[in-house]
Write a protein that holds these residues in place. Structure first.
Motif, PDB file in Angstrom:
ATOM      1  N   HIS A  89      79.905  18.757 -40.841  1.00  0.00           N
ATOM      2  CA  HIS A  89      79.038  18.472 -39.697  1.00  0.00           C
ATOM      3  C   HIS A  89      79.503  19.240 -38.458  1.00  0.00           C
ATOM      4  CE1 HIS A  89      76.916  15.502 -41.973  1.00  0.00           C
ATOM      5  NE2 HIS A  89      78.016  14.790 -42.173  1.00  0.00           N
ATOM      6  N   THR A  90      80.806  19.329 -38.276  1.00  0.00           N
ATOM      7  CA  THR A  90      81.356  20.063 -37.137  1.00  0.00           C
ATOM      8  C   THR A  90      81.017  21.542 -37.249  1.00  0.00           C
ATOM      9  OG1 THR A  90      83.182  18.481 -37.035  1.00  0.00           O
ATOM     10  CG2 THR A  90      83.469  20.549 -35.851  1.00  0.00           C
ATOM     11  N   VAL A  91      81.203  22.103 -38.428  1.00  0.00           N
ATOM     12  CA  VAL A  91      80.898  23.521 -38.646  1.00  0.00           C
ATOM     13  C   VAL A  91      79.416  23.778 -38.420  1.00  0.00           C
ATOM     14  CG1 VAL A  91      80.852  25.365 -40.372  1.00  0.00           C
ATOM     15  CG2 VAL A  91      82.854  23.873 -40.200  1.00  0.00           C
ATOM     16  N   ALA A  92      78.557  22.923 -38.944  1.00  0.00           N
ATOM     17  CA  ALA A  92      77.112  23.093 -38.783  1.00  0.00           C
ATOM     18  C   ALA A  92      76.710  23.004 -37.307  1.00  0.00           C
ATOM     19  CB  ALA A  92      76.364  22.047 -39.600  1.00  0.00           C
ATOM     20  N   PHE A  93      77.282  22.048 -36.597  1.00  0.00           N
ATOM     21  CA  PHE A  93      76.955  21.865 -35.182  1.00  0.00           C
ATOM     22  C   PHE A  93      77.349  23.088 -34.368  1.00  0.00           C
ATOM     23  CE2 PHE A  93      78.167  20.501 -30.903  1.00  0.00           C
ATOM     24  CZ  PHE A  93      76.962  19.971 -30.467  1.00  0.00           C
ATOM     25  N   PHE A  94      78.598  23.534 -34.523  1.00  0.00           N
ATOM     26  CA  PHE A  94      79.066  24.660 -33.723  1.00  0.00           C
ATOM     27  C   PHE A  94      78.417  25.982 -34.152  1.00  0.00           C
ATOM     28  CE2 PHE A  94      82.317  21.660 -32.383  1.00  0.00           C
ATOM     29  CZ  PHE A  94      82.273  21.889 -31.010  1.00  0.00           C
ATOM     30  N   THR A  95      78.041  26.101 -35.407  1.00  0.00           N
ATOM     31  CA  THR A  95      77.301  27.281 -35.844  1.00  0.00           C
ATOM     32  C   THR A  95      75.937  27.320 -35.158  1.00  0.00           C
ATOM     33  OG1 THR A  95      78.431  27.299 -37.985  1.00  0.00           O
ATOM     34  CG2 THR A  95      76.339  28.490 -37.844  1.00  0.00           C
ATOM     35  N   ALA A  96      75.289  26.175 -35.100  1.00  0.00           N
ATOM     36  CA  ALA A  96      73.963  26.107 -34.482  1.00  0.00           C
ATOM     37  C   ALA A  96      74.016  26.419 -32.986  1.00  0.00           C
ATOM     38  CB  ALA A  96      73.351  24.730 -34.706  1.00  0.00           C
ATOM     39  N   ILE A  97      74.950  25.831 -32.268  1.00  0.00           N
ATOM     40  CA  ILE A  97      74.965  26.082 -30.823  1.00  0.00           C
ATOM     41  C   ILE A  97      75.516  27.464 -30.489  1.00  0.00           C
ATOM     42  CG2 ILE A  97      75.059  23.624 -30.247  1.00  0.00           C
ATOM     43  CD1 ILE A  97      77.987  23.981 -29.442  1.00  0.00           C
ATOM     44  N   SER A  98      76.318  28.037 -31.374  1.00  0.00           N
ATOM     45  CA  SER A  98      76.823  29.398 -31.144  1.00  0.00           C
ATOM     46  C   SER A  98      75.724  30.420 -31.365  1.00  0.00           C
ATOM     47  CB  SER A  98      77.992  29.708 -32.073  1.00  0.00           C
ATOM     48  OG  SER A  98      79.087  28.895 -31.782  1.00  0.00           O
ATOM     49  N   GLN A  99      75.004  30.296 -32.481  1.00  0.00           N
ATOM     50  CA  GLN A  99      73.976  31.276 -32.813  1.00  0.00           C
ATOM     51  C   GLN A  99      72.753  31.190 -31.912  1.00  0.00           C
ATOM     52  OE1 GLN A  99      73.289  30.813 -37.022  1.00  0.00           O
ATOM     53  NE2 GLN A  99      75.211  31.831 -37.552  1.00  0.00           N
ATOM     54  N   SER A 100      72.513  30.026 -31.327  1.00  0.00           N
ATOM     55  CA  SER A 100      71.351  29.875 -30.454  1.00  0.00           C
ATOM     56  C   SER A 100      71.599  30.400 -29.045  1.00  0.00           C
ATOM     57  CB  SER A 100      70.952  28.398 -30.372  1.00  0.00           C
ATOM     58  OG  SER A 100      71.952  27.674 -29.669  1.00  0.00           O
ATOM     59  N   GLY A 101      72.853  30.628 -28.684  1.00  0.00           N
ATOM     60  CA  GLY A 101      73.182  31.052 -27.330  1.00  0.00           C
ATOM     61  C   GLY A 101      73.481  29.896 -26.399  1.00  0.00           C
ATOM     62  N   TYR A 102      73.289  28.683 -26.873  1.00  0.00           N
ATOM     63  CA  TYR A 102      73.539  27.508 -26.046  1.00  0.00           C
ATOM     64  C   TYR A 102      75.011  27.397 -25.669  1.00  0.00           C
ATOM     65  CZ  TYR A 102      73.803  22.671 -24.515  1.00  0.00           C
ATOM     66  OH  TYR A 102      74.047  21.545 -23.787  1.00  0.00           O
ATOM     67  N   LEU A 103      75.904  27.767 -26.561  1.00  0.00           N
ATOM     68  CA  LEU A 103      77.339  27.670 -26.266  1.00  0.00           C
ATOM     69  C   LEU A 103      77.712  28.631 -25.140  1.00  0.00           C
ATOM     70  CD1 LEU A 103      79.958  26.242 -27.030  1.00  0.00           C
ATOM     71  CD2 LEU A 103      80.369  28.036 -28.711  1.00  0.00           C
ATOM     72  N   ASP A 104      77.100  29.808 -25.098  1.00  0.00           N
ATOM     73  CA  ASP A 104      77.352  30.740 -23.990  1.00  0.00           C
ATOM     74  C   ASP A 104      76.931  30.121 -22.658  1.00  0.00           C
ATOM     75  OD1 ASP A 104      78.298  32.648 -25.781  1.00  0.00           O
ATOM     76  OD2 ASP A 104      76.353  33.650 -25.935  1.00  0.00           O
ATOM     77  N   PHE A 105      75.750  29.517 -22.644  1.00  0.00           N
ATOM     78  CA  PHE A 105      75.268  28.843 -21.436  1.00  0.00           C
ATOM     79  C   PHE A 105      76.217  27.717 -21.036  1.00  0.00           C
ATOM     80  CE2 PHE A 105      72.909  25.175 -19.754  1.00  0.00           C
ATOM     81  CZ  PHE A 105      72.494  25.704 -18.543  1.00  0.00           C
ATOM     82  N   LEU A 106      76.647  26.941 -21.994  1.00  0.00           N
ATOM     83  CA  LEU A 106      77.551  25.830 -21.736  1.00  0.00           C
ATOM     84  C   LEU A 106      78.868  26.316 -21.135  1.00  0.00           C
ATOM     85  CD1 LEU A 106      77.970  22.751 -22.118  1.00  0.00           C
ATOM     86  CD2 LEU A 106      78.909  23.285 -24.362  1.00  0.00           C
TER      87      LEU A 106
END
Length: 134
Positions: free
Chosen positions: A39-56
């Motif tokens: 679940h952790t890997v899936a979550f961080f993969t999703a927010i990384s690939q979407s660009g949301y993690l960069d915004f965060l």
């Protein structure tokens, strides 16, 4: 005692600035994801690939700078507040297994709560505002 909010603001700002900048410049060696659950890997993969993690991370850097400066500390807390809540939620619901009790999570939450408490009069003024409407 009077300088305690400044020390807490500096520590919180340093933590968010360090980890926010590390996302872009990779100067800290981060632990491998071997112990992460699916679940952790899936979550961080999703927010990384979407660009949301960069915004965060940009918001973390901005909030860190603002929280270090006493005059703009409450603006920094307004930016970092949702980030801190999400850090707690991710460690509680996604990582699980007591990850919410990890020292960095507790320290960040405690520093944020203390600064919120120290600046409570400013935040209460927002709630008790009796602005006149035309």
């Amino acid at each position: 005692m009077k300088q305690l909010p400044n020390i807490a603001g500096a520590l919180l700002g340093l933590a968010f600035l360090l980890f926010g900048l590390n996302h872009f410049f990779h100067f800290l060696k981060m632990p491998s994801g071997g112990e992460s659950g699916p679940h952790t890997v899936a979550f961080f993969t999703a927010i990384s690939q979407s660009g949301y993690l960069d915004f965060l991370k940009v918001m973390e850097i901005l909030g860190a700078i603002l929280v270090v400066i006493p005059k703009s500390r409450n603006w920094g807390l307004l930016i970092l507040g949702p980030v801190v809540i999400n850090i707690i939620a991710i460690n509680l619901f996604i990582k699980g297994h007591g990850a919410v009790f990890a020292p960095p999570v507790i320290i960040i939450a405690a520093l944020s709560a203390y600064l919120l408490w120290a600046g409570r009069q400013s935040f209460l003024a927002l709630l008790n505002s009796t602005s006149k409407q035309p």
